[in-house]
Design a protein around this motif. Structure first.
Motif, short mmCIF file in Angstrom:
data_model
loop_
_atom_site.label_atom_id
_atom_site.label_comp_id
_atom_site.label_asym_id
_atom_site.label_seq_id
_atom_site.Cartn_x
_atom_site.Cartn_y
_atom_site.Cartn_z
N LYS A 136 31.96 -43.55 30.91
CA LYS A 136 32.94 -42.78 30.13
C LYS A 136 32.34 -41.45 29.70
N CYS A 137 33.19 -40.42 29.65
CA CYS A 137 32.73 -39.10 29.22
C CYS A 137 32.11 -39.15 27.81
N CYS A 138 32.71 -39.92 26.92
CA CYS A 138 32.20 -40.00 25.55
C CYS A 138 30.80 -40.61 25.50
N GLU A 139 30.46 -41.41 26.49
CA GLU A 139 29.12 -42.01 26.52
C GLU A 139 28.07 -40.96 26.87
N ILE A 140 28.42 -39.99 27.69
CA ILE A 140 27.50 -38.89 28.00
C ILE A 140 27.32 -38.01 26.77
N ASP A 141 28.42 -37.75 26.08
CA ASP A 141 28.32 -36.98 24.83
C ASP A 141 27.38 -37.68 23.85
N LYS A 142 27.47 -38.99 23.76
CA LYS A 142 26.63 -39.74 22.82
C LYS A 142 25.15 -39.65 23.18
N ILE A 171 27.60 -28.66 16.80
CA ILE A 171 28.94 -28.54 16.22
C ILE A 171 30.05 -28.37 17.26
N HIS A 172 29.78 -28.76 18.50
CA HIS A 172 30.83 -28.73 19.52
C HIS A 172 30.60 -29.86 20.49
N SER A 173 31.50 -30.02 21.44
CA SER A 173 31.36 -31.08 22.43
C SER A 173 30.21 -30.76 23.38
N THR A 174 29.78 -31.76 24.12
CA THR A 174 28.65 -31.59 25.03
C THR A 174 29.05 -30.85 26.30
N GLY A 175 30.34 -30.83 26.63
CA GLY A 175 30.74 -30.12 27.84
C GLY A 175 32.22 -30.18 28.10
N HIS A 176 32.65 -29.53 29.19
CA HIS A 176 34.07 -29.44 29.53
C HIS A 176 34.21 -29.24 31.03
N TYR A 190 40.14 -30.31 31.85
CA TYR A 190 39.82 -31.73 31.60
C TYR A 190 38.90 -32.21 32.70
N PRO A 191 38.06 -33.25 32.41
CA PRO A 191 37.87 -33.88 31.11
C PRO A 191 36.82 -33.13 30.31
N GLY A 192 36.43 -33.71 29.17
CA GLY A 192 35.38 -33.13 28.35
C GLY A 192 34.35 -34.17 27.97
N PHE A 193 33.10 -33.74 27.88
CA PHE A 193 32.07 -34.62 27.33
C PHE A 193 32.13 -34.49 25.80
N SER A 194 33.09 -35.20 25.21
CA SER A 194 33.27 -35.14 23.76
C SER A 194 33.31 -36.56 23.20
N PRO A 195 33.12 -36.73 21.89
CA PRO A 195 33.13 -38.08 21.32
C PRO A 195 34.45 -38.80 21.50
N ARG A 196 35.54 -38.06 21.71
CA ARG A 196 36.87 -38.68 21.77
C ARG A 196 37.41 -38.84 23.18
N ASP A 197 36.70 -38.35 24.18
CA ASP A 197 37.22 -38.40 25.55
C ASP A 197 36.68 -39.63 26.27
N ASP A 198 37.56 -40.62 26.48
CA ASP A 198 37.12 -41.85 27.15
C ASP A 198 37.49 -41.87 28.62
N THR A 199 37.71 -40.68 29.20
CA THR A 199 37.96 -40.57 30.64
C THR A 199 36.77 -41.14 31.42
N ILE A 200 37.09 -41.90 32.46
CA ILE A 200 36.04 -42.44 33.32
C ILE A 200 35.60 -41.37 34.31
N ILE A 201 34.30 -41.14 34.39
CA ILE A 201 33.75 -40.14 35.31
C ILE A 201 33.98 -40.59 36.76
N GLU A 202 34.44 -39.64 37.59
CA GLU A 202 34.68 -39.91 39.01
C GLU A 202 34.00 -38.86 39.87
N GLU A 203 33.70 -39.25 41.10
CA GLU A 203 33.17 -38.27 42.06
C GLU A 203 34.17 -37.14 42.25
N GLY A 204 33.67 -35.93 42.36
CA GLY A 204 34.53 -34.77 42.55
C GLY A 204 34.82 -34.01 41.27
N MET A 205 34.51 -34.59 40.13
CA MET A 205 34.66 -33.84 38.88
C MET A 205 33.57 -32.78 38.78
#
Length: 338
Positions: free
Chosen positions: A248-254, A270-275, A284-299
């Motif tokens: 999940k994107c939020c796991e990378i942010d963590k 004071i900002h997200s880890t990425g976008h 989309y997506p973002g490496f943020s605490p609230r983004d639970d998008t699953i990382i996929e190849e091609g992003m």
């Protein structure tokens, strides 16, 4: 029909919508290859259509891969849709409210992220353009003379944009940030007339054939600045190593955030880890605490942790990452710039 349009039509069918309204320029371009210079209404349905302004008709007819019709009035668009029996309409999340209110009385409307979902996964051709934009931006950065402390932040920003255009960019992909000394503690600082101070933070990107690049480097000088730089570097590297499909994107942010917090600077990140990056600099997506998008190849997503010490200085390090079986850094610019 275009694969992206077919995928959106399938999404519409699943959710019982009959059409999808887009007006954001890069969304219209993504769907049709026509980039508006004035307003346009792209309606994805069984027979997609773009209503373009009179000023854009020559351009739209030349470039668009889907049918184009000259815009007359909102009422004419509504009448066309009604004649086709369309009663419900999905809209892009960023549709202006002033446009929404023109359609709300005639259709059942809901905001859907179908287009954002399509744009998250880049084609090999899109990744090639992002890679070329990154190469141009990084080559241009290395041409700068940052050691000349008589230069101002504005002059360095101007030189960087000029180099990018000379090296093949159509323009900068966003307003170039050159921030030094205390200004570097402002994540979106505007270049000032003051001569360069220490440290020097530069956040910049090139636009190549419509696609953006995004990098940040911070040049540090004192022992204190090096200490903060090392923490940010560790956060940057560990986050990239943790990237892989299925996470999940939020796991990378963590991962990035926990390293900075462990050193006692959690409140200074004071900002997200990425976008995401593509036709727009923020997608989309973002490496943020609230983004639970699953990382996929091609992003394609940035990793850009930072520590900002108010009134003192800030450090941010940013690279753009292509998701393959893991995270692959696009470009080859070293993190540590002397």
């Amino acid at each position: 029909m275009d694969l992206h349009i077919n995928n959106i039509l399938n999404d519409l069918k699943k959710d019982d919508f009959q059409a999808y309204l887009l007006t954001q320029f890069t969304n219209v371009e993504y769907i049709s290859n026509y980039k508006p210079t004035s307003f346009a209404f792209c309606i994805i349905k069984e027979e997609p259509i773009i209503y373009a302004s009179g000023m854009d008709m020559e351009l739209a007819n030349r470039d668009s891969t889907i049918e184009v019709k000259e815009y007359e009035t909102f009422g004419a668009i509504v009448d066309d849709l009604k004649r086709e029996g369309i009663k419900n309409l999905a809209i892009e999340p960023k549709l202006p409210f002033s446009t929404y209110i023109r359609f709300r009385d005639d259709f059942s409307i809901d905001s859907k992220t179908y287009i954002d979902k399509q744009r998250m996964i880049k084609t090999p051709g899109e990744i090639q353009k992002i890679t070329k934009a990154t190469e141009i931006a990084q080559k241009s950065f290395l041409q700068l003379d940052i050691s000349n402390n008589k230069s101002t932040e504005k002059e360095i920003a101007f030189d960087l944009v000029r180099y990018m255009i000379e090296n093949g960019a159509s323009k900068e992909s966003f307003d170039t940030i050159v921030a030094s000394g205390p200004n570097s503690s402002l994540p979106h600082a505007m270049p000032q007339d003051n001569t360069l101070n220490q440290p020097v933070l530069i956040d910049w990107g090139a636009l190549f054939e419509g696609y953006c690049s995004d990098n940040t480097r911070t040049m540090v000088y004192t022992e204190r600045q090096h200490e903060i730089w090392d923490i940010v570097c560790q956060s940057h590297d560990k986050a990239i190593k943790a990237i892989r499909p299925g996470v999940k994107c939020c796991e990378i942010d963590k991962v990035a955030r926990d390293i900075i917090a462990d050193y006692g600077y959690g409140d200074n990140f004071i900002h997200s880890t990425g976008h995401g990056v593509g036709l727009d600099i923020h997608e989309y997506p973002g490496f943020s605490p609230r983004d639970d998008t699953i990382i996929e190849e091609g992003m394609v997503i940035t990793v850009e942790p930072g520590i900002y010490l108010e009134g003192e200085f800030g450090v941010r390090l940013e690279d753009t990452i292509e998701i393959t079986k893991k995270g692959r850094v696009i470009g080859n610019l070293p993190l540590n710039i002397e």
